[in-house]
Design a protein around this motif. Structure first.
Motif, short mmCIF file in Angstrom:
data_model
loop_
_atom_site.label_atom_id
_atom_site.label_comp_id
_atom_site.label_asym_id
_atom_site.label_seq_id
_atom_site.Cartn_x
_atom_site.Cartn_y
_atom_site.Cartn_z
N ASP A 111 0.82 -1.21 0.00
CA ASP A 111 0.00 0.00 0.00
C ASP A 111 0.86 1.27 0.00
O ASP A 111 0.58 2.23 -0.72
N LEU A 129 -3.14 5.62 1.82
CA LEU A 129 -2.53 4.30 1.71
C LEU A 129 -1.14 4.25 2.33
O LEU A 129 -0.66 3.17 2.72
N LEU A 136 -2.24 -4.28 -1.70
CA LEU A 136 -3.47 -3.85 -2.35
C LEU A 136 -4.56 -4.91 -2.27
O LEU A 136 -5.73 -4.59 -2.08
N ALA A 139 -6.23 -4.66 0.94
CA ALA A 139 -6.96 -3.39 0.99
C ALA A 139 -8.28 -3.49 0.23
O ALA A 139 -9.30 -2.94 0.65
N ASN A 143 -11.83 -3.07 2.05
CA ASN A 143 -12.06 -1.63 1.86
C ASN A 143 -11.25 -0.84 2.88
O ASN A 143 -11.78 -0.05 3.67
N MET A 151 -10.56 2.76 0.22
CA MET A 151 -10.38 2.22 -1.12
C MET A 151 -11.52 2.58 -2.07
O MET A 151 -11.29 2.80 -3.25
#
Length: 307
Positions: A111, A129, A136, A139, A143, A151
């Motif tokens: 992130d 982030l 990711l 993430a 969310n 996100m």
């Protein structure tokens, strides 16, 4: 403990597999808490095609679990039966600037690295982030959000592989983002996403990221063995306030401790077991319920079987 070795049978069943299979991979080596038993078999796919091939040809009764960098995760002491799939930056960590404020990002990209790439491209909206540990893929799954962003603000579409090996493109509506969760089925594995921000001033973006870094350094035990924020914030309040009010700051179970610095963080002080950490978390939840009437929901994912 160790599980029966599945690698020879899987290698025969998946002759075109290009990724790596490892029997009884110690998960304590791969989680930020540094606890947990082994994965019965760890699969590291080479790329999305390799992942799709594996999922299409695996025995249907074989349990499949996906992990990232292990930042938001407790693996129980008995380990994880079946196959654990771990996407690595080599095959899934690319970040590509497409112009017009867009980035195509692999699920294994950290992130913080995504935030840095966006800043280098002059894109605002990604700064949050930089304060979220993990990748990711995680993430997208939860969310992830912090510092006023999440996100759902930057995702335009996501790419994934279904449990049957089908390649998927998921719209923002398909993702069904809500507070710290997505509506995507657990068996779907994210491989990347198309993200979008807005043009921003480089100095302002850098200042915001520096502010987030300072806040984390001052307010969170980021150098400890921890899994990040343990519980979701209930509506209208913060989990840490309820935990503090319940008298849990510094509370210990075995080698696990509630952080004195930020009491929504649990710590492995050096010799904790996964059971210590999970028991401590459940003790905190019970005390918060008793003192405030609020049931805290786990934000950290807990997987595997106990000893």
């Amino acid at each position: 403990m160790s599980f029966p070795d599945l690698v020879p049978d899987l290698a025969r069943a998946l002759p075109e597999l290009r990724g790596r299979l490892v029997a009884n991979q110690p998960m304590a080596e791969l989680t930020w808490f540094r606890v947990g038993g082994p994965a019965q078999v760890m699969f590291t796919p080479l790329d999305a095609d390799d992942l799709a091939y594996a999922l299409a040809h695996l025995p249907r009764d074989l349990p499949v679990t996906v992990v990232g960098v292990g930042s938001n995760l407790i693996v129980r002491d008995g380990g994880i039966p079946g196959m654990v799939i771990r996407l690595t930056a080599k095959g899934f960590g690319a970040i590509e600037s497409l112009g017009e404020g867009r980035l195509r990002v692999g699920a294994a990209a950290l992130d913080k690295r995504v935030a840095t790439a966006a800043a280098e491209a002059g894109l605002a909206g990604f700064e949050f982030l930089s304060g979220i540990p993990g990748t990711l893929g995680g993430a997208l799954r939860m969310n992830a959000g912090a510092h006023g962003g999440e996100m759902k603000d930057i995702v335009r579409e996501a790419y994934a592989v279904g449990p049957d090996g089908a390649r998927l493109v998921l719209s923002l509506a398909d993702l069904g983002f809500s507070y710290r969760r997505s509506a995507v089925a657990d068996g779907v594995i994210f491989t990347g996403a198309l993200l979008a921000g807005t043009p921003g001033d480089a100095a302002e973006i850098a200042a915001r990221m520096a502010e987030i870094a300072r806040h984390r350094e001052e307010a969170q035990p980021i150098r400890a063995r921890t899994g990040g924020s343990t519980f979701k914030n209930p509506p209208g309040t913060s989990a840490w306030k309820l935990i503090d009010a319940a008298g849990c700051r510094g509370l210990r179970v075995g080698g696990a401790q509630v952080s004195e610095l930020h009491c929504n963080f649990l710590l492995n002080t050096g010799d904790a077991s996964a059971a210590d950490i999970e028991t401590l978390g459940e003790t905190v939840r019970r005390r918060v319920l008793e003192t405030s009437g609020v049931t805290l929901d786990w934000e950290i994912k807990r997987i595997g079987i106990p000893l």
